[in-house]
Design a protein around this motif. Structure first.
Motif, PDB file in Angstrom:
ATOM      1  N   VAL A 173     -54.461 -21.355-179.436  1.00 60.20           N
ATOM      2  CA  VAL A 173     -55.152 -20.329-180.212  1.00 60.20           C
ATOM      3  C   VAL A 173     -56.447 -19.919-179.511  1.00 60.20           C
ATOM      4  O   VAL A 173     -56.812 -18.742-179.500  1.00 60.20           O
ATOM      5  N   GLU A 174     -57.111 -20.882-178.877  1.00 58.26           N
ATOM      6  CA  GLU A 174     -58.339 -20.567-178.159  1.00 58.26           C
ATOM      7  C   GLU A 174     -58.075 -19.601-177.004  1.00 58.26           C
ATOM      8  O   GLU A 174     -58.845 -18.669-176.782  1.00 58.26           O
ATOM      9  N   GLU A 175     -56.996 -19.831-176.274  1.00 57.09           N
ATOM     10  CA  GLU A 175     -56.659 -18.942-175.165  1.00 57.09           C
ATOM     11  C   GLU A 175     -56.249 -17.567-175.670  1.00 57.09           C
ATOM     12  O   GLU A 175     -56.584 -16.556-175.055  1.00 57.09           O
ATOM     13  N   LYS A 176     -55.512 -17.517-176.769  1.00 57.30           N
ATOM     14  CA  LYS A 176     -55.126 -16.220-177.338  1.00 57.30           C
ATOM     15  C   LYS A 176     -56.347 -15.458-177.832  1.00 57.30           C
ATOM     16  O   LYS A 176     -56.445 -14.251-177.676  1.00 57.30           O
ATOM     17  N   SER A 177     -57.302 -16.175-178.443  1.00 56.97           N
ATOM     18  CA  SER A 177     -58.487 -15.494-178.950  1.00 56.97           C
ATOM     19  C   SER A 177     -59.406 -15.052-177.817  1.00 56.97           C
ATOM     20  O   SER A 177     -60.223 -14.162-177.996  1.00 56.97           O
ATOM     21  N   ALA A 178     -59.288 -15.688-176.631  1.00 55.18           N
ATOM     22  CA  ALA A 178     -60.101 -15.281-175.484  1.00 55.18           C
ATOM     23  C   ALA A 178     -59.673 -13.910-174.963  1.00 55.18           C
ATOM     24  O   ALA A 178     -60.459 -13.198-174.364  1.00 55.18           O
ATOM     25  N   GLY A 179     -58.429 -13.538-175.183  1.00 53.93           N
ATOM     26  CA  GLY A 179     -57.975 -12.198-174.843  1.00 53.93           C
ATOM     27  C   GLY A 179     -57.164 -12.103-173.567  1.00 53.93           C
ATOM     28  O   GLY A 179     -56.934 -13.081-172.859  1.00 53.93           O
ATOM     29  N   ILE A 180     -56.747 -10.873-173.309  1.00 58.11           N
ATOM     30  CA  ILE A 180     -55.870 -10.625-172.176  1.00 58.11           C
ATOM     31  C   ILE A 180     -56.615 -10.772-170.851  1.00 58.11           C
ATOM     32  O   ILE A 180     -56.031 -11.163-169.844  1.00 58.11           O
ATOM     33  N   LEU A 181     -57.902 -10.505-170.835  1.00 57.23           N
ATOM     34  CA  LEU A 181     -58.654 -10.660-169.596  1.00 57.23           C
ATOM     35  C   LEU A 181     -58.711 -12.120-169.161  1.00 57.23           C
ATOM     36  O   LEU A 181     -58.602 -12.427-167.978  1.00 57.23           O
ATOM     37  N   PHE A 182     -58.823 -13.040-170.105  1.00 54.36           N
ATOM     38  CA  PHE A 182     -58.780 -14.471-169.788  1.00 54.36           C
ATOM     39  C   PHE A 182     -57.414 -14.838-169.217  1.00 54.36           C
ATOM     40  O   PHE A 182     -57.314 -15.581-168.248  1.00 54.36           O
ATOM     41  N   PHE A 183     -56.348 -14.324-169.820  1.00 54.71           N
ATOM     42  CA  PHE A 183     -54.985 -14.556-169.340  1.00 54.71           C
ATOM     43  C   PHE A 183     -54.824 -14.021-167.915  1.00 54.71           C
ATOM     44  O   PHE A 183     -54.265 -14.679-167.040  1.00 54.71           O
ATOM     45  N   TYR A 184     -55.350 -12.848-167.671  1.00 49.78           N
ATOM     46  CA  TYR A 184     -55.284 -12.183-166.368  1.00 49.78           C
ATOM     47  C   TYR A 184     -56.042 -12.997-165.314  1.00 49.78           C
ATOM     48  O   TYR A 184     -55.523 -13.272-164.238  1.00 49.78           O
ATOM     49  N   ARG A 185     -57.262 -13.400-165.648  1.00 54.46           N
ATOM     50  CA  ARG A 185     -58.074 -14.206-164.725  1.00 54.46           C
ATOM     51  C   ARG A 185     -57.396 -15.538-164.400  1.00 54.46           C
ATOM     52  O   ARG A 185     -57.352 -15.952-163.251  1.00 54.46           O
ATOM     53  N   SER A 186     -56.898 -16.208-165.427  1.00 54.13           N
ATOM     54  CA  SER A 186     -56.283 -17.512-165.189  1.00 54.13           C
ATOM     55  C   SER A 186     -55.015 -17.383-164.352  1.00 54.13           C
ATOM     56  O   SER A 186     -54.722 -18.249-163.516  1.00 54.13           O
ATOM     57  N   ALA A 187     -54.259 -16.307-164.535  1.00 50.34           N
ATOM     58  CA  ALA A 187     -53.053 -16.100-163.725  1.00 50.34           C
ATOM     59  C   ALA A 187     -53.424 -15.865-162.263  1.00 50.34           C
ATOM     60  O   ALA A 187     -52.777 -16.402-161.356  1.00 50.34           O
ATOM     61  N   ILE A 188     -54.471 -15.090-162.019  1.00 45.40           N
ATOM     62  CA  ILE A 188     -54.919 -14.852-160.642  1.00 45.40           C
ATOM     63  C   ILE A 188     -55.421 -16.150-160.019  1.00 45.40           C
ATOM     64  O   ILE A 188     -55.105 -16.473-158.878  1.00 45.40           O
ATOM     65  N   MET A 189     -56.182 -16.911-160.767  1.00 47.93           N
ATOM     66  CA  MET A 189     -56.710 -18.178-160.253  1.00 47.93           C
ATOM     67  C   MET A 189     -55.592 -19.186-159.971  1.00 47.93           C
ATOM     68  O   MET A 189     -55.665 -19.939-159.006  1.00 47.93           O
ATOM     69  N   ARG A 190     -54.543 -19.188-160.813  1.00 48.50           N
ATOM     70  CA  ARG A 190     -53.402 -20.076-160.561  1.00 48.50           C
ATOM     71  C   ARG A 190     -52.715 -19.714-159.252  1.00 48.50           C
ATOM     72  O   ARG A 190     -52.286 -20.581-158.496  1.00 48.50           O
ATOM     73  N   THR A 191     -52.603 -18.427-158.963  1.00 47.07           N
ATOM     74  CA  THR A 191     -51.960 -17.989-157.735  1.00 47.07           C
ATOM     75  C   THR A 191     -52.785 -18.411-156.523  1.00 47.07           C
ATOM     76  O   THR A 191     -52.242 -18.907-155.536  1.00 47.07           O
ATOM     77  N   ILE A 192     -54.081 -18.227-156.613  1.00 47.31           N
ATOM     78  CA  ILE A 192     -54.948 -18.546-155.482  1.00 47.31           C
ATOM     79  C   ILE A 192     -55.023 -20.054-155.263  1.00 47.31           C
ATOM     80  O   ILE A 192     -54.957 -20.534-154.134  1.00 47.31           O
ATOM     81  N   SER A 193     -55.137 -20.812-156.350  1.00 49.15           N
ATOM     82  CA  SER A 193     -55.387 -22.240-156.191  1.00 49.15           C
ATOM     83  C   SER A 193     -54.126 -23.081-156.000  1.00 49.15           C
ATOM     84  O   SER A 193     -54.088 -23.954-155.143  1.00 49.15           O
ATOM     85  N   SER A 194     -53.090 -22.836-156.800  1.00 52.28           N
ATOM     86  CA  SER A 194     -51.981 -23.787-156.762  1.00 52.28           C
ATOM     87  C   SER A 194     -50.691 -23.230-156.183  1.00 52.28           C
ATOM     88  O   SER A 194     -50.153 -23.772-155.234  1.00 52.28           O
ATOM     89  N   GLY A 195     -50.150 -22.218-156.761  1.00 53.72           N
ATOM     90  CA  GLY A 195     -48.850 -21.775-156.292  1.00 53.72           C
ATOM     91  C   GLY A 195     -48.501 -20.404-156.806  1.00 53.72           C
ATOM     92  O   GLY A 195     -49.328 -19.697-157.358  1.00 53.72           O
ATOM     93  N   PHE A 196     -47.255 -20.045-156.623  1.00 53.31           N
ATOM     94  CA  PHE A 196     -46.809 -18.711-156.958  1.00 53.31           C
ATOM     95  C   PHE A 196     -45.806 -18.750-158.099  1.00 53.31           C
ATOM     96  O   PHE A 196     -44.650 -19.096-157.908  1.00 53.31           O
ATOM     97  N   ALA A 197     -46.274 -18.399-159.279  1.00 47.39           N
ATOM     98  CA  ALA A 197     -45.399 -18.223-160.435  1.00 47.39           C
ATOM     99  C   ALA A 197     -45.232 -16.715-160.640  1.00 47.39           C
ATOM    100  O   ALA A 197     -46.086 -15.934-160.221  1.00 47.39           O
ATOM    101  N   PRO A 198     -44.148 -16.280-161.292  1.00 44.25           N
ATOM    102  CA  PRO A 198     -43.925 -14.841-161.451  1.00 44.25           C
ATOM    103  C   PRO A 198     -45.075 -14.114-162.155  1.00 44.25           C
ATOM    104  O   PRO A 198     -45.477 -13.037-161.717  1.00 44.25           O
ATOM    105  N   ASP A 199     -45.606 -14.691-163.234  1.00 42.88           N
ATOM    106  CA  ASP A 199     -46.697 -13.997-163.925  1.00 42.88           C
ATOM    107  C   ASP A 199     -47.963 -13.974-163.078  1.00 42.88           C
ATOM    108  O   ASP A 199     -48.727 -13.017-163.106  1.00 42.88           O
ATOM    109  N   SER A 200     -48.161 -15.004-162.283  1.00 40.21           N
ATOM    110  CA  SER A 200     -49.329 -15.041-161.409  1.00 40.21           C
ATOM    111  C   SER A 200     -49.215 -13.998-160.303  1.00 40.21           C
ATOM    112  O   SER A 200     -50.188 -13.323-159.971  1.00 40.21           O
TER     113      SER A 200
END
Length: 120
Positions: A34-61
């Motif tokens: 719920v905390e992540e959902k309330s943070a909004g789509i920009l938080f989701f977008y940032r975390s997906a970009i950071m996941r791609t840069i730091s760990s690996g390649f997922a489709p959403d990232s």
């Protein structure tokens, strides 16, 4: 005017629209807290970009990273396509640099006050 760059700019717009729709769809379908959902789509977008840069390649990232790159390329490609053989192309390059700096500051902000106080 450069027809090749204008066509590339139009294709970039199409990519932006499709990826924006896909990212929005993934955000609404994501099973996060719920905390992540309330943070909004920009938080989701940032975390997906950071996941791609730091760990690996997922489709959403990869979609988020592709969208981020397409947003950065939008102004230079379309602007230079229209103003390539004029003196205004210098203005387009300067505006593109400012555009990219602003996007980077919004998508990858520095540590928040809470994070910096907890480290000290």
């Amino acid at each position: 005017m450069s027809l090749t760059l204008i066509i590339a700019g139009i294709l970039d717009i199409i990519v932006l629209v499709v990826l924006s729709w896909t990212i929005r769809k993934r955000y609404t379908a994501s099973l996060t807290s719920v905390e992540e959902k309330s943070a909004g789509i920009l938080f989701f977008y940032r975390s997906a970009i950071m996941r791609t840069i730091s760990s690996g390649f997922a489709p959403d990232s990869l979609e988020s990273l592709g969208h981020y790159i397409a947003v950065h390329l939008f102004l230079p490609i379309l602007g230079l396509g229209i103003f390539l053989k004029t003196d205004a192309n210098f203005l387009i390059v300067v505006l593109s640099l400012i555009w990219s700096m602003q996007l980077f500051q919004r998508a990858v902000p520095g540590p928040s006050d809470k994070e910096s106080h907890s480290e000290t």
